[in-house]
Each structure stands twice: as C-alpha cells, then as structure tokens.
Design an enzyme around this catalytic site. Structure first.
Site, PDB file in Angstrom:
ATOM      1  N   GLY A  28       0.835  -1.201   0.000  1.00 17.83           N
ATOM      2  CA  GLY A  28       0.000   0.000   0.000  1.00 17.83           C
ATOM      3  C   GLY A  28       0.875   1.258   0.000  1.00 17.83           C
ATOM      4  O   GLY A  28       1.743   1.399   0.854  1.00 17.83           O
ATOM      5  N   VAL A  71      16.873   8.813  -0.034  1.00 17.59           N
ATOM      6  CA  VAL A  71      17.760   7.685  -0.396  1.00 17.59           C
ATOM      7  C   VAL A  71      18.710   8.119  -1.506  1.00 17.59           C
ATOM      8  O   VAL A  71      19.930   7.918  -1.428  1.00 17.59           O
ATOM      9  CB  VAL A  71      16.913   6.460  -0.835  1.00 17.59           C
ATOM     10  CG1 VAL A  71      17.791   5.407  -1.520  1.00 17.59           C
ATOM     11  CG2 VAL A  71      16.192   5.841   0.364  1.00 17.59           C
ATOM     12  N   ARG A  79       1.383  -5.079  -5.446  1.00 18.41           N
ATOM     13  CA  ARG A  79       1.249  -6.251  -4.590  1.00 18.41           C
ATOM     14  C   ARG A  79       1.529  -7.420  -5.530  1.00 18.41           C
ATOM     15  O   ARG A  79       0.863  -7.551  -6.547  1.00 18.41           O
ATOM     16  CB  ARG A  79      -0.144  -6.335  -3.964  1.00 18.41           C
ATOM     17  CG  ARG A  79      -0.421  -5.145  -3.016  1.00 18.41           C
ATOM     18  CD  ARG A  79      -1.744  -5.310  -2.289  1.00 18.41           C
ATOM     19  NE  ARG A  79      -2.184  -4.074  -1.648  1.00 18.41           N
ATOM     20  CZ  ARG A  79      -1.805  -3.655  -0.434  1.00 18.41           C
ATOM     21  NH1 ARG A  79      -0.912  -4.397   0.235  1.00 18.41           N
ATOM     22  NH2 ARG A  79      -2.250  -2.534   0.088  1.00 18.41           N
ATOM     23  N   ASP A 121       4.580  -4.272   6.431  1.00 14.01           N
ATOM     24  CA  ASP A 121       5.137  -5.508   7.004  1.00 14.01           C
ATOM     25  C   ASP A 121       5.264  -6.618   5.963  1.00 14.01           C
ATOM     26  O   ASP A 121       6.210  -7.408   5.996  1.00 14.01           O
ATOM     27  CB  ASP A 121       4.312  -5.956   8.220  1.00 14.01           C
ATOM     28  CG  ASP A 121       2.880  -6.316   7.852  1.00 14.01           C
ATOM     29  OD1 ASP A 121       2.226  -5.492   7.199  1.00 14.01           O
ATOM     30  OD2 ASP A 121       2.446  -7.430   8.191  1.00 14.01           O
ATOM     31  N   THR A 175       3.814   2.966   5.324  1.00 11.18           N
ATOM     32  CA  THR A 175       2.421   2.501   5.305  1.00 11.18           C
ATOM     33  C   THR A 175       1.592   3.430   6.188  1.00 11.18           C
ATOM     34  O   THR A 175       2.084   3.934   7.189  1.00 11.18           O
ATOM     35  CB  THR A 175       2.277   1.051   5.850  1.00 11.18           C
ATOM     36  OG1 THR A 175       0.881   0.731   5.971  1.00 11.18           O
ATOM     37  CG2 THR A 175       2.950   0.864   7.199  1.00 11.18           C
ATOM     38  N   ASP A 197      -0.797   2.459   7.925  1.00  9.61           N
ATOM     39  CA  ASP A 197      -1.382   1.671   9.025  1.00  9.61           C
ATOM     40  C   ASP A 197      -0.699   1.875  10.370  1.00  9.61           C
ATOM     41  O   ASP A 197      -1.268   1.522  11.398  1.00  9.61           O
ATOM     42  CB  ASP A 197      -1.332   0.179   8.682  1.00  9.61           C
ATOM     43  CG  ASP A 197      -2.173  -0.151   7.462  1.00  9.61           C
ATOM     44  OD1 ASP A 197      -2.077  -1.277   6.963  1.00  9.61           O
ATOM     45  OD2 ASP A 197      -2.916   0.744   6.999  1.00  9.61           O
ATOM     46  N   ASP A 212       1.547   0.106  11.689  1.00 14.00           N
ATOM     47  CA  ASP A 212       1.468  -1.211  12.352  1.00 14.00           C
ATOM     48  C   ASP A 212       2.765  -2.009  12.253  1.00 14.00           C
ATOM     49  O   ASP A 212       2.751  -3.239  12.280  1.00 14.00           O
ATOM     50  CB  ASP A 212       0.335  -2.036  11.715  1.00 14.00           C
ATOM     51  CG  ASP A 212       0.602  -2.321  10.246  1.00 14.00           C
ATOM     52  OD1 ASP A 212      -0.081  -3.193   9.680  1.00 14.00           O
ATOM     53  OD2 ASP A 212       1.502  -1.673   9.665  1.00 14.00           O
ATOM     54  N   GLY A 246      -6.651   0.606   7.980  1.00 12.89           N
ATOM     55  CA  GLY A 246      -5.696   0.185   9.001  1.00 12.89           C
ATOM     56  C   GLY A 246      -5.440  -1.302   8.893  1.00 12.89           C
ATOM     57  O   GLY A 246      -4.732  -1.892   9.662  1.00 12.89           O
ATOM     58  N   ARG A 247      -6.110  -1.915   7.882  1.00 12.10           N
ATOM     59  CA  ARG A 247      -5.981  -3.360   7.668  1.00 12.10           C
ATOM     60  C   ARG A 247      -6.289  -4.088   8.974  1.00 12.10           C
ATOM     61  O   ARG A 247      -7.435  -4.197   9.346  1.00 12.10           O
ATOM     62  CB  ARG A 247      -4.617  -3.756   7.123  1.00 12.10           C
ATOM     63  CG  ARG A 247      -4.670  -5.146   6.503  1.00 12.10           C
ATOM     64  CD  ARG A 247      -3.656  -5.385   5.440  1.00 12.10           C
ATOM     65  NE  ARG A 247      -2.286  -5.039   5.800  1.00 12.10           N
ATOM     66  CZ  ARG A 247      -1.249  -5.261   5.002  1.00 12.10           C
ATOM     67  NH1 ARG A 247      -1.433  -5.826   3.832  1.00 12.10           N
ATOM     68  NH2 ARG A 247      -0.033  -4.928   5.334  1.00 12.10           N
ATOM     69  N   GLU A 268     -11.577  -0.847   9.854  1.00 10.47           N
ATOM     70  CA  GLU A 268     -12.040  -1.869   8.896  1.00 10.47           C
ATOM     71  C   GLU A 268     -11.716  -3.286   9.383  1.00 10.47           C
ATOM     72  O   GLU A 268     -12.385  -4.248   9.024  1.00 10.47           O
ATOM     73  CB  GLU A 268     -11.395  -1.644   7.535  1.00 10.47           C
ATOM     74  CG  GLU A 268      -9.874  -1.759   7.573  1.00 10.47           C
ATOM     75  CD  GLU A 268      -9.235  -1.588   6.219  1.00 10.47           C
ATOM     76  OE1 GLU A 268      -9.915  -1.738   5.200  1.00 10.47           O
ATOM     77  OE2 GLU A 268      -8.039  -1.297   6.178  1.00 10.47           O
ATOM     78  N   GLN A 302      -7.639   8.085   2.232  1.00 10.32           N
ATOM     79  CA  GLN A 302      -6.672   8.079   3.349  1.00 10.32           C
ATOM     80  C   GLN A 302      -5.256   7.781   2.861  1.00 10.32           C
ATOM     81  O   GLN A 302      -4.281   7.987   3.585  1.00 10.32           O
ATOM     82  CB  GLN A 302      -7.095   7.014   4.366  1.00 10.32           C
ATOM     83  CG  GLN A 302      -8.436   7.297   5.009  1.00 10.32           C
ATOM     84  CD  GLN A 302      -9.008   6.074   5.704  1.00 10.32           C
ATOM     85  OE1 GLN A 302      -8.795   5.851   6.884  1.00 10.32           O
ATOM     86  NE2 GLN A 302      -9.766   5.268   4.969  1.00 10.32           N
TER      87      GLN A 302
HETATM   88  P1  ADP Z   1       2.516  -4.088   2.758  1.00 10.80           P
HETATM   89  O1  ADP Z   1       3.983  -4.125   2.439  1.00 10.80           O
HETATM   90  O2  ADP Z   1       1.920  -2.721   2.642  1.00 10.80           O
HETATM   91  O3  ADP Z   1       2.189  -4.829   4.026  1.00 10.80           O
HETATM   92  P2  ADP Z   1       1.617  -6.454   1.305  1.00 10.80           P
HETATM   93  O4  ADP Z   1       1.269  -7.198   2.544  1.00 10.80           O
HETATM   94  O5  ADP Z   1       0.738  -6.553   0.122  1.00 10.80           O
HETATM   95  O6  ADP Z   1       1.763  -4.888   1.572  1.00 10.80           O
HETATM   96  O7  ADP Z   1       3.086  -6.933   0.858  1.00 10.80           O
HETATM   97  C1  ADP Z   1       3.648  -6.305  -0.282  1.00 10.80           C
HETATM   98  C2  ADP Z   1       4.397  -7.348  -1.099  1.00 10.80           C
HETATM   99  O8  ADP Z   1       5.444  -7.932  -0.308  1.00 10.80           O
HETATM  100  C3  ADP Z   1       3.536  -8.528  -1.498  1.00 10.80           C
HETATM  101  O9  ADP Z   1       2.730  -8.224  -2.608  1.00 10.80           O
HETATM  102  C4  ADP Z   1       4.622  -9.560  -1.842  1.00 10.80           C
HETATM  103  O10 ADP Z   1       5.186  -9.256  -3.105  1.00 10.80           O
HETATM  104  C5  ADP Z   1       5.663  -9.258  -0.762  1.00 10.80           C
HETATM  105  N1  ADP Z   1       5.500 -10.197   0.355  1.00 10.80           N
HETATM  106  C6  ADP Z   1       4.536 -10.187   1.293  1.00 10.80           C
HETATM  107  N2  ADP Z   1       4.698 -11.230   2.145  1.00 10.80           N
HETATM  108  C7  ADP Z   1       5.809 -11.914   1.710  1.00 10.80           C
HETATM  109  C8  ADP Z   1       6.516 -13.083   2.155  1.00 10.80           C
HETATM  110  N3  ADP Z   1       6.095 -13.777   3.236  1.00 10.80           N
HETATM  111  N4  ADP Z   1       7.612 -13.484   1.466  1.00 10.80           N
HETATM  112  C9  ADP Z   1       8.034 -12.792   0.371  1.00 10.80           C
HETATM  113  N5  ADP Z   1       7.420 -11.687  -0.106  1.00 10.80           N
HETATM  114  C10 ADP Z   1       6.313 -11.255   0.559  1.00 10.80           C
HETATM  115  O1  F6P Z   2      -1.797  -1.298   4.047  1.00 14.11           O
HETATM  116  C1  F6P Z   2      -2.333  -0.060   3.674  1.00 14.11           C
HETATM  117  C2  F6P Z   2      -3.798  -0.219   3.301  1.00 14.11           C
HETATM  118  O2  F6P Z   2      -4.310   1.028   2.937  1.00 14.11           O
HETATM  119  C3  F6P Z   2      -4.657  -0.795   4.417  1.00 14.11           C
HETATM  120  O3  F6P Z   2      -4.969   0.169   5.407  1.00 14.11           O
HETATM  121  C4  F6P Z   2      -5.861  -1.264   3.630  1.00 14.11           C
HETATM  122  O4  F6P Z   2      -6.601  -2.279   4.298  1.00 14.11           O
HETATM  123  C5  F6P Z   2      -5.194  -1.839   2.385  1.00 14.11           C
HETATM  124  O5  F6P Z   2      -3.980  -1.119   2.207  1.00 14.11           O
HETATM  125  C6  F6P Z   2      -6.050  -1.701   1.150  1.00 14.11           C
HETATM  126  O6  F6P Z   2      -5.344  -2.415   0.139  1.00 14.11           O
HETATM  127  P1  F6P Z   2      -5.647  -2.121  -1.421  1.00 14.11           P
HETATM  128  O7  F6P Z   2      -5.215  -0.726  -1.705  1.00 14.11           O
HETATM  129  O8  F6P Z   2      -4.814  -3.130  -2.130  1.00 14.11           O
HETATM  130  O9  F6P Z   2      -7.123  -2.302  -1.593  1.00 14.11           O
END
Ligand code: ADP
Ligand code: F6P
Length: 319
Positions: free
Chosen positions: A11, A23, A72, A103, A125, A127, A129, A170-171, A222, A251
C-alpha cells in the site's frame, strides 16, 4: 557499495516520495549511484529500473503517492522469483536494496537478505502497524485526512441531527481509528485490538441524547467490521438510525504532512547509512524521537501494540 536500488511496495503512503528523495540524495552525497525499481517486487523480478540522479527526485517531496509506483506481487513469495530478481540486480551491478513498504514488504526484504542480497526496510504505510518503530511514513498524513473528513461529516450530522459511522483503514491495526477518535472527538471508537461491547456503545449514544447531544460520531476500523455491518447492528438492536461514510482510499493520498516529509527524509537517509555499513537485514524506525535501526526479523516476531491509554482516554473524554 557503489550502486544500490530502492523500491516502494504494498500500500502506498504519503511521504514515500520524501523517503525516495532522501535515499537518492544521501547515497549520491557519498558517491553511490541509486537505481529506482518500478512497481515494487514485480519490477524487482523483471529488473525494471532506471538510474535516479539528483534531478530525478526534485519537486517530489510535496507529492503523495510514489514516483516509483508500487505493487502487490504474490508470486514474489516464491523462491524462484526472488532468485530471478537477485540475478537481475547482480547483472546491473546493484549491491543492496532499500525497501519502502509495510510488514508484507519487510518479509520480502528478509527473504532476499537471507538469500545473500542485503536489504534494509523503511516503514512506509498509513497503518502505523510495524513493530519496532513508533511511527510509519504516511500515518500522520492519513490521520489528518481522516479528521478533516470527520470535521466535515460533523457539520451535516449537526444540521440533520444524524449519527454517523465512519469506517477507516488500518488493515488489522486500529491506530488510525484510535488517534482519529481522540483528535476528532468521536463518541465511540472500535478497534481490532479491543473487544467492543455493542450494549455499551448503545448506552453511550443514549446518554449523549439524554444530555442534549444531537448526534454521535462512531469510528470503526475496517479490521473490526464494515461501517454498514455496524449500522445494521445498531438498527436491529436499538433502532438507532445512522449514516455510514467509508473513507477508503482518500486516506492513502494527499500531500504529505511536514511530519511525514521529515520522517521520510530521516528514515530514507538512515537506511542508506545502514546499507553502506554493510548491515543488511535491518529495519529503520523512530523511537523516542531518535532514528534507530533494528533486526528486520523483529518486525515479525513482535506484534505492533496500539497505545490503549488513548482508547481509555477517548472513552473518558467523550462521556
Ligand atoms: P505491505 O507491504 O503494505 O504490508 P503487502 O502485505 O501486500 O503490503 O506486501 C507487499 C508485497 O510484499 C507482497 O505483494 C509480496 O510481493 C511481498 N511479500 C509479502 N509477504 C511476503 C513473504 N512472506 N515473502 C516474500 N514476499 C512477501
Ligand atoms: O496497508 C495499507 C492499506 O491502505 C490498508 O490500510 C488497507 O486495508 C489496504 O492497504 C487496502 O489495500 P488495497 O489498496 O490493495 O485495496
């Protein structure tokens, strides 16, 4: 290291561009080139990247979103795609990676580090979190977006003496709901970290009506339930009629606040420092106003804890 790369993943959040800018500028200051990988891990797998020079990150600090796009990418969870991306990086002479994301993105960064490709995580993010850091880049801007929206909702709630349910993002974390509840003076806040008592919520609305309150604002994260589900429960259980506003993806947008711009700058620069010291597998964060770095693995072994003292205070102040 003479060449590193940076990507944004998961996100997107306001302030990611400030982190990208930091960076590039920090690395260039130390004579290190930076490649910008487009579309997160999807671009990593395909080796989709461009050189980011000083000028390429000009005029972005104030812009929401991410100039590197994000994605994602579920297939990245498979080892073979991680190795494929690492080969693309090596072929381009890239020796390390800054991952700006949540995360999930951190898990990917850890997998790459374990495979010998050093990564450092920057918490990007809304969130808030990510364990190990008090704030994530984007949280403050999202919070301000939410309270601006609730202030607007409160105008019409007052005019029509209607109660509103506001569903926020906030997932699985309740920080946005919790902090916005306090900042916007909501009557009730529902977060995943605390079991809710629907009878207590109803009693609170009734108490407010009894002392002349013309409306109530209820914020639901949510991760607890949808606003419409909560509206249905209040209607069926107590014939309380509410309107529902789902703030959704607004948001995630907007020009980053000063706090998120500074946080993005500080953490982006720190990530480069850690990477250039040869310390992959680390995450950067903020603790007691100090920039720190810690073991990336900690971001999964610990669980982010919402500050429940805010939850108690919110209840007290909205009697
Ligand atoms: P965020 O980083 O905001 O939490 P996601 O949970 O969608 O968003 O994770 C982003 C990307 O990180 C995923 O689409 C995937 O490519 C990678 N990812 C997530 N979990 C794993 C994992 N356990 N091992 C390797 N890559 C991962
Ligand atoms: O992780 C950030 C976030 O905005 C969460 O708060 C929300 O639940 C999720 O992404 C929404 O994901 P997407 O934009 O893929 O619908």
């Amino acid at each position: 290291m003479k060449k590193i790369a940076v990507l944004t993943s998961g996100g997107d959040s306001p302030g990611m561009n400030a982190a990208i800018r930091a960076v590039v500028r920090k690395a260039n200051f130390h004579g290190v080139e930076v490649m910008g990988i487009n579309h997160g891990y999807e671009g990593f797998i395909e080796g989709r990247m461009d050189l980011l020079d000083l000028g390429s990150v000009g005029g972005i600090i104030q812009r929401g979103g991410t100039k590197l796009f994000s994605s994602r990418c579920p297939q990245f969870k498979e080892d073979k795609y991680q190795y494929q991306g690492i080969e693309k990086m090596k072929a381009a002479g890239v020796e390390g990676l800054v991952v700006i994301g949540g995360d999930g993105s951190y898990r990917g960064a850890l997998e790459l580090t374990k495979k010998g490709f050093p990564c450092v995580g920057v918490p990007g993010t809304i969130d808030n979190d990510i364990p190990g850091t008090e704030y994530t880049i984007g949280f403050d801007t999202a919070l301000n977006t939410v309270i601006e929206s609730i202030d607007k909702i409160r105008d019409t709630a007052t005019s029509h003496e209607n109660s509103f349910i506001v569903e926020v993002m906030g997932r699985d974390a309740g920080d946005i709901a919790l902090w916005a509840g306090l900042a916007a003076g909501a009557e009730s806040v529902l977060i995943p970290e605390e079991a809710y008592d629907i009878d207590e919520i109803i009693a609170r609305i009734r108490r407010g009506e009894a002392r002349g309150k013309k409306h109530s604002i209820i914020i639901v994260a949510e991760g607890v339930m949808s606003g419409s589900e909560l509206a249905k429960i209040l209607k069926e259980k107590a014939n309380i009629i509410t309107r529902v506003s789902v703030l959704g993806h607004i948001q995630r947008g907007g020009s980053p606040s000063a706090r998120d711009r500074v946080l993005g700058g500080r953490l982006g620069a720190k990530a480069v420092e850690v990477l250039l010291e040869g310390r992959g597998g680390r995450a950067v964060g903020i603790k007691n106003h100090q920039v720190i770095d810690y073991d990336l693995e900690e971001a999964f072994t610990q669980k982010h804890k919402a500050d429940l003292s805010l939850y108690t205070l919110s209840k007290e102040l909205s009697i």
